[in-house]
Design a protein around this motif. Structure first.
Motif, mmCIF file in Angstrom:
data_model
loop_
_atom_site.group_PDB
_atom_site.id
_atom_site.type_symbol
_atom_site.label_atom_id
_atom_site.label_comp_id
_atom_site.label_asym_id
_atom_site.label_seq_id
_atom_site.Cartn_x
_atom_site.Cartn_y
_atom_site.Cartn_z
ATOM 1 N N LEU A 1 -6.861 3.777 0.216
ATOM 2 C CA LEU A 1 -5.736 3.126 0.828
ATOM 3 C C LEU A 1 -6.181 2.214 1.826
ATOM 4 N N VAL B 1 0.446 5.931 9.991
ATOM 5 C CA VAL B 1 -0.794 5.774 10.116
ATOM 6 C C VAL B 1 -1.181 5.922 11.668
ATOM 7 N N ILE C 1 0.821 -1.034 -0.080
ATOM 8 C CA ILE C 1 0.219 0.057 -0.027
ATOM 9 C C ILE C 1 1.079 1.145 0.138
ATOM 10 N N GLY C 2 0.591 2.277 -0.926
ATOM 11 C CA GLY C 2 1.006 3.740 -1.129
ATOM 12 C C GLY C 2 2.729 3.571 -1.317
ATOM 13 N N ALA D 1 3.596 -1.081 9.299
ATOM 14 C CA ALA D 1 3.270 0.477 8.994
ATOM 15 C C ALA D 1 4.279 1.189 9.813
ATOM 16 N N LEU E 1 -6.981 1.332 10.449
ATOM 17 C CA LEU E 1 -6.537 -0.022 10.104
ATOM 18 C C LEU E 1 -7.547 -1.094 10.105
ATOM 19 N N LEU F 1 -8.147 -2.872 7.044
ATOM 20 C CA LEU F 1 -7.078 -3.876 6.370
ATOM 21 C C LEU F 1 -6.846 -5.016 7.430
ATOM 22 N N ILE G 1 2.378 -0.885 4.681
ATOM 23 C CA ILE G 1 1.798 0.317 4.364
ATOM 24 C C ILE G 1 3.258 1.199 4.245
ATOM 25 N N GLN G 2 3.494 1.827 3.420
ATOM 26 C CA GLN G 2 4.711 2.481 2.956
ATOM 27 C C GLN G 2 4.424 4.059 3.491
#
Length: 240
Positions: free
Chosen positions: A155, A174, A105-106, A193, A178, A181, A170-171
């Motif tokens: 996302l 946060v 992600i991201g 993350a 969540l 996810l 997750i890049q």
């Protein structure tokens, strides 16, 4: 040191690799000194040319230890890319296996998914910017990452139609958001993350594990910082 010599011999033998020396320096001076020791992962960092995943204006910085920013056509920031050493530690600590399905992600143009392509069974790459997603598809096709599928969408929503995933990466940072996810993880899956373990704590790459479908705790792995990704912001408190 025998492992380092083996890796150096492998990358130096690759034909047509104009930036092989820069990748070797990145691995030796950034990744290895930051406790990245996983040999298959290090080989990917030696093999995959990061510059092809970057626009021409920042491609010369491909192997620096900086966080690089991709921008929209209107000049506004679109995505902050993690420095290679942070990305490498994050991927190493995800313990990705060849049988795993990964949600990435991201990642902007998804150099990360290119790295993971032969290390996992299947990768779904998710971006909320359709232009970035289209660019990522072309780059991944060029690199031959056939087991990576790129999706565009919010996302924090993940990709429920492709779930469950063994690993979600997750890049970015946060603060909340969540829940959806976690629902897309396998019963013993893990999510990584950049997060805070406590409201007043510093930012760190954090691993959230499930065991038998239930939360199994969160572990802060190493200090790192990045912008909070859209959809993962903490709701503002009440203000008089």
């Amino acid at each position: 040191m025998a492992e380092a010599a083996q890796l150096k011999a492998e990358t130096s033998s690759q034909p047509g690799s104009a930036t092989a020396a820069l990748r070797q320096t990145m691995v030796e001076r950034q990744l290895r000194t930051f406790d990245v020791t996983d040999l298959p992962l290090l080989r990917r960092f030696l093999t995959v040319p990061r510059e092809i995943f970057l626009p021409h204006d920042i491609a010369p910085l491909a192997y620096s230890d900086l966080a690089l920013t991709l921008v929209h056509e209107n000049g506004r920031p679109a995505r902050s890319l993690l420095p290679p050493l942070v990305l490498a530690r994050l991927l190493q600590d995800a313990d990705i296996r060849e049988t795993d399905r990964v949600l990435d992600i991201g990642g902007g143009t998804f150099y990360s998914s290119a790295l993971l392509s032969p290390l996992a069974r299947e990768i779904v790459a998710l971006e909320d910017d359709s232009r970035l997603a289209a660019t990522a598809r072309s780059y991944l096709q060029f690199i031959g990452a056939e087991n990576v599928r790129v999706e565009a969408g919010p996302l924090a929503a993940g990709v429920p139609g492709a779930a469950p995933f063994d690993v979600i990466v997750i890049q970015g940072a946060v603060e909340a958001g969540l829940d959806r996810l976690f629902e897309q993880l396998t019963p013993n899956g893990r999510l990584l993350a950049i997060a805070r373990s406590e409201p007043d704590a510093g930012w760190a790459v954090t691993r959230f594990d499930r065991s038998g479908g239930a939360p199994a705790g969160a572990r802060a792995l190493f200090d790192a910082a990045a912008p909070v990704l859209e959809g993962f912001e903490k709701a503002p408190g009440f203000v008089f």
